[in-house]
Design a protein around this motif. Structure first.
Motif, mmCIF file in Angstrom:
data_model
loop_
_atom_site.group_PDB
_atom_site.id
_atom_site.type_symbol
_atom_site.label_atom_id
_atom_site.label_comp_id
_atom_site.label_asym_id
_atom_site.label_seq_id
_atom_site.Cartn_x
_atom_site.Cartn_y
_atom_site.Cartn_z
ATOM 1 N N UNK A 116 0.839 7.634 5.268
ATOM 2 C CA UNK A 116 1.667 6.801 4.391
ATOM 3 C C UNK A 116 3.099 6.669 4.897
ATOM 4 N N UNK A 117 3.505 7.555 5.779
ATOM 5 C CA UNK A 117 4.882 7.530 6.270
ATOM 6 C C UNK A 117 4.860 7.585 7.791
ATOM 7 N N UNK A 118 5.602 6.671 8.409
ATOM 8 C CA UNK A 118 5.649 6.580 9.863
ATOM 9 C C UNK A 118 7.101 6.606 10.316
ATOM 10 N N UNK A 119 7.343 7.280 11.415
ATOM 11 C CA UNK A 119 8.696 7.383 11.954
ATOM 12 C C UNK A 119 8.658 7.017 13.442
ATOM 13 N N UNK A 120 9.274 5.870 13.765
ATOM 14 C CA UNK A 120 9.348 5.445 15.173
ATOM 15 C C UNK A 120 10.799 5.292 15.595
ATOM 16 N N UNK A 121 11.684 5.983 14.921
ATOM 17 C CA UNK A 121 13.108 5.885 15.261
ATOM 18 C C UNK A 121 13.356 6.371 16.688
ATOM 19 N N UNK A 148 0.807 -1.218 0.000
ATOM 20 C CA UNK A 148 0.000 0.000 0.000
ATOM 21 C C UNK A 148 0.833 1.259 0.000
ATOM 22 N N UNK A 149 2.098 1.158 -0.460
ATOM 23 C CA UNK A 149 2.991 2.320 -0.555
ATOM 24 C C UNK A 149 3.213 3.007 0.786
ATOM 25 N N UNK A 150 3.268 2.267 1.842
ATOM 26 C CA UNK A 150 3.573 2.824 3.146
ATOM 27 C C UNK A 150 5.038 2.554 3.497
ATOM 28 N N UNK A 151 5.636 3.485 4.248
ATOM 29 C CA UNK A 151 7.018 3.320 4.676
ATOM 30 C C UNK A 151 7.125 3.580 6.176
ATOM 31 N N UNK A 152 8.145 2.982 6.774
ATOM 32 C CA UNK A 152 8.398 3.143 8.204
ATOM 33 C C UNK A 152 9.880 3.414 8.406
ATOM 34 N N UNK A 153 10.182 4.544 9.070
ATOM 35 C CA UNK A 153 11.559 4.820 9.489
ATOM 36 C C UNK A 153 11.733 4.206 10.867
ATOM 37 N N UNK A 154 12.543 3.153 10.942
ATOM 38 C CA UNK A 154 12.690 2.401 12.192
ATOM 39 C C UNK A 154 13.909 2.846 12.995
ATOM 40 N N UNK A 155 14.928 3.326 12.321
ATOM 41 C CA UNK A 155 16.150 3.700 13.015
ATOM 42 C C UNK A 155 17.036 2.492 13.246
ATOM 43 N N UNK A 156 17.606 2.363 14.436
ATOM 44 C CA UNK A 156 18.452 1.217 14.761
ATOM 45 C C UNK A 156 17.588 0.047 15.229
ATOM 46 N N UNK A 157 18.243 -1.073 15.484
ATOM 47 C CA UNK A 157 17.508 -2.232 15.977
ATOM 48 C C UNK A 157 17.233 -2.191 17.463
ATOM 49 N N UNK A 158 17.706 -1.155 18.152
ATOM 50 C CA UNK A 158 17.505 -1.045 19.586
ATOM 51 C C UNK A 158 16.077 -0.589 19.914
ATOM 52 N N UNK A 159 15.630 -0.922 21.121
ATOM 53 C CA UNK A 159 14.296 -0.543 21.610
ATOM 54 C C UNK A 159 13.194 -1.076 20.691
#
Length: 264
Positions: free
Chosen positions: A249-254, A219-230
């Motif tokens: 459409x864009x999520x940032x949980x870094x 569905x053309x969604x993206x997620x900024x996850x950052x590092x693998x921590x937390x």
């Protein structure tokens, strides 16, 4: 009839009051010990002959269970069980080592004797959590970051992994510091922390550096996850964020304490 004389009574009293006679352990007891020892030797020899010398307890069949991608025939060939040898002499550890060396897809294997004529091989195969495309082939990566198999078709439902480290700047320094294998393990770590609903929609995991991992969803969604921590905190934040902004459409949980979303 006259009773015993005084002299006879005195002799009897002396016999009854004297010390008890000692028991003698002579030849009968020695013979018993020898007979028991011989019997024990014969039994031991008989057991050893049954186990190793007779045809009664030899390997005649090899059973395989637990395979999904591999075939039982492939496992038997790699195990190379010595059919015809005494079952008691089979080296189960050597069989397990051969399987691990010849079939990287095998994660664990239990090798057991199945008396009187069998060897059982219970196999646990590695499960891919990511795939890396190499030309027209795909390399499967398991949950420990092990690249264990190359296949011609990507397994269904398994996200692709792309490594895009920069050749200069901070991202290049991250690659030099951690190495490609460590970055792959971080991507695997992220894939394992994803909420189930997100994992089912994940199509691509992109690693640009240790601190820059992102996801592409259906569905053309993206997620900024950052590092693998937390990872657990980020998973909870992403779940709440997607419920609160279902059209984004864009999520940032870094930074999981300050998640953000945008686009519609």
């Amino acid at each position: 009839m006259a009773g015993p004389t005084t002299a006879e009574r005195g002799e009897r009293q002396q016999e009854s009051s004297g010390p008890p006679r000692a028991r003698r352990f002579g030849p009968p007891r020695l013979r018993t010990i020898i007979i028991l020892a011989v019997a024990l030797v014969l039994v031991t020899v008989g057991v050893l002959w049954v186990l190793y010398g007779s045809n009664w307890l030899r390997v005649e069949q090899v059973s395989v269970s637990g395979t999904r991608v591999l075939t039982p025939a492939q496992v038997r060939e790699a195990a190379d069980v010595p059919v015809g040898d005494p079952l008691a002499s089979v080296d189960t550890g050597a069989i397990a080592a051969r399987l691990a060396g010849k079939l990287p897809r095998v994660d664990e294997v239990e090798v057991e004797r199945s008396w009187p004529h069998g060897i059982t091989l219970e196999v646990t195969e590695r499960t891919p959590v990511l795939v890396v495309q190499k030309g027209r082939k795909f390399v499967e990566v398991d949950d420990e970051g092990v690249r264990f198999a190359t296949v011609s078709r990507a397994p269904k439902g398994v996200p692709a992994l792309t490594l895009e480290p920069a050749r200069s700047g901070p991202a290049a320094a991250s690659l030099r510091r951690f190495g490609e294998d460590r970055l792959v393990r971080e991507a695997v770590r992220v894939a394992g922390d994803l909420p189930d609903a997100v994992a089912r929609r994940t199509r691509l995991v992109t690693v640009r550096s240790f601190d820059d991992i992102s996801l592409e969803l259906s569905g053309d969604r993206t997620v900024a996850w950052g590092s693998g921590e937390l990872g657990e905190e980020k998973a909870r934040s992403l779940t709440a964020l997607m419920k609160a902004t279902p059209d984004a459409r864009h999520f940032d949980v870094s930074v999981p304490t300050a998640p953000a979303s945008s686009g519609s």
